[in-house]
Design an enzyme around this catalytic site. Structure first.
Site, PDB file in Angstrom:
ATOM      1  N   CYS A 144      16.523  -9.937  27.101  1.00  0.00           N
ATOM      2  CA  CYS A 144      16.242  -8.511  26.947  1.00  0.00           C
ATOM      3  C   CYS A 144      17.444  -7.743  27.475  1.00  0.00           C
ATOM      4  CB  CYS A 144      14.970  -8.122  27.708  1.00  0.00           C
ATOM      5  SG  CYS A 144      14.590  -6.361  27.625  1.00  0.00           S
TER       6      CYS A 144
ATOM      7  N   HIS B  99      10.447  -8.334  16.882  1.00  0.00           N
ATOM      8  CA  HIS B  99      10.819  -6.922  16.908  1.00  0.00           C
ATOM      9  C   HIS B  99      11.109  -6.409  15.492  1.00  0.00           C
ATOM     10  CE1 HIS B  99      11.563  -8.220  21.017  1.00  0.00           C
ATOM     11  NE2 HIS B  99      11.785  -6.991  21.414  1.00  0.00           N
TER      12      HIS B  99
ATOM     13  N   ASP C  32      10.951   1.265  21.707  1.00  0.00           N
ATOM     14  CA  ASP C  32      11.981   1.240  22.737  1.00  0.00           C
ATOM     15  C   ASP C  32      12.635   2.610  22.836  1.00  0.00           C
ATOM     16  OD1 ASP C  32      14.106   0.606  24.466  1.00  0.00           O
ATOM     17  OD2 ASP C  32      14.298  -1.401  23.622  1.00  0.00           O
TER      18      ASP C  32
ATOM     19  N   GLY D 152      19.158  -3.521  23.743  1.00  0.00           N
ATOM     20  CA  GLY D 152      20.347  -4.349  23.914  1.00  0.00           C
ATOM     21  C   GLY D 152      20.415  -5.551  23.000  1.00  0.00           C
ATOM     22  N   THR D 153      19.335  -6.341  22.954  1.00  0.00           N
ATOM     23  CA  THR D 153      19.354  -7.488  22.037  1.00  0.00           C
ATOM     24  C   THR D 153      19.285  -7.000  20.594  1.00  0.00           C
ATOM     25  OG1 THR D 153      16.941  -7.766  22.280  1.00  0.00           O
ATOM     26  CG2 THR D 153      18.356  -9.098  23.704  1.00  0.00           C
TER      27      THR D 153
END
Length: 333
Positions: free
Chosen positions: A90, A223, A249, A254-255
């Site tokens: 994450c 996601h 989010d 980030g990922t």
């Protein structure tokens, strides 16, 4: 009756919450973080549910648990927990965890300005800057990322046929860009994102059922990233990332940013060495970069980096009492 006590440092990364569990976590053997993740899911997932779900958390809650690393080349091990499960990696959680751990002295780096984390997805190196005891910026050098599948047609109730890509940046992301049946983020409300994303995710999972070529334990579409042009002139693109059952989010993810860069490089819309500034649904930004080319199994991919900021919001001692009928948390459907 037993009362379990957890010492947490609460923070947010560019608007998205990070609850860092620095004390009270269940004991796990000295094995890799990938193996710790499996043991935690098997035997201790109630901890995640208790700390992430209501009444101690909420539908967008995200966090980490700190453990000693099993690797001599890493400063600390990190287990990622959130409402959607126990993730391999994450990005926003890493930035928030590094900020919280350094500012409170929970982690002391071997080298000033640098840190190495052992995550379930692999080693993640960190560069950070501090001023007056505050961490101003964290750059994470993420695991190798790659485009897993492109131009995949899925049928989604409420939208019709969508053409999507599936990309990996530590987790697997369905990437949706503007097209005939989806005009873009400006014409999509947050409630519509929450309503439609599970359908997109389920359709992609049914068609692709992805697994990481080097680690089959990292599998499944988790996601959905809705992409569009930026609003801010300093950004290159904008997104809204959906995870869990109801969460969007608040950070640029980030990922997700790593997965997006891998997709853009594979499609020759971004080059190795170039910077990619990603804007979130609330206007916060990550400054990302394609560091190098890489191979992931038989796939061509990239080594991405992501830079962002986080702020500590408080220290939180949380009790989970066996006498509490809602001790392991709940979610409202």
């Amino acid at each position: 009756m037993t009362r379990h006590t957890f010492f947490c440092i609460d923070a947010h990364t560019c608007g998205n919450p990070v609850r860092v569990v620095a004390g009270g976590a269940p004991f796990l053997p000295n094995v890799s973080m990938a193996e710790k993740r499996e043991l935690f899911l098997r035997d201790h997932d109630w901890v995640r549910r208790a700390l992430m779900f209501e009444p101690r958390g909420h539908d967008v809650m995200s966090g980490t648990i700190l453990y000693p690393s099993s690797r001599p080349d890493c400063d600390v091990g990190v287990l990622f927990i959130e409402v959607s499960g126990c993730l391999p990696m994450c990005g926003h959680g890493t930035i928030g965890t590094v900020t919280a751990a350094l500012e409170t002295g929970v982690v002391t780096p071997k080298r000033s300005g640098k840190l190495s984390l052992e995550t379930p997805a692999g080693r993640v190196d960190i560069e950070y800057s501090k001023s007056g005891g505050k961490v101003e910026q964290v750059r994470l050098f993420n695991v190798a990322s790659y485009l897993h599948a492109q131009d995949v047609e899925i049928d989604v109730e409420g939208l019709g046929t969508l053409t999507v890509d599936l990309s990996y940046g530590g987790n697997f992301y369905v990437i949706v860009e503007p097209q005939a049946n989806w005009p873009g983020l400006d014409r999509m409300s947050a409630s519509e994102i929450v309503k439609l994303s599970p359908k997109v995710r389920a359709a992609a999972q049914a068609k692709l059922s992805p697994a990481h070529p080097d680690d089959r334990r990292i599998a499944g579409v988790s996601h959905v990233m809705w992409c569009d042009k930026p609003r801010d002139a300093k950004a290159n693109a904008r997104n809204a990332v959906f995870y869990g059952e109801k969460a969007i989010d608040r950070s640029p993810c980030g990922t997700g940013s790593s997965a997006r860069m891998a997709q853009l490089v594979a499609r020759q819309r971004l080059n190795v060495g170039e910077t990619f500034v990603h804007e979130s649904i609330i206007g916060t930004m990550f400054n990302c970069r394609v560091e190098a080319a890489a191979n992931v199994g038989s796939f061509s991919g990239i080594l991405p980096s992501v830079s962002g900021w986080a702020r500590v919001t408080g220290h939180n001692t949380i009790f989970v009492d066996d006498h509490d009928p809602l001790r392991h948390g709940f979610q409202i459907a």
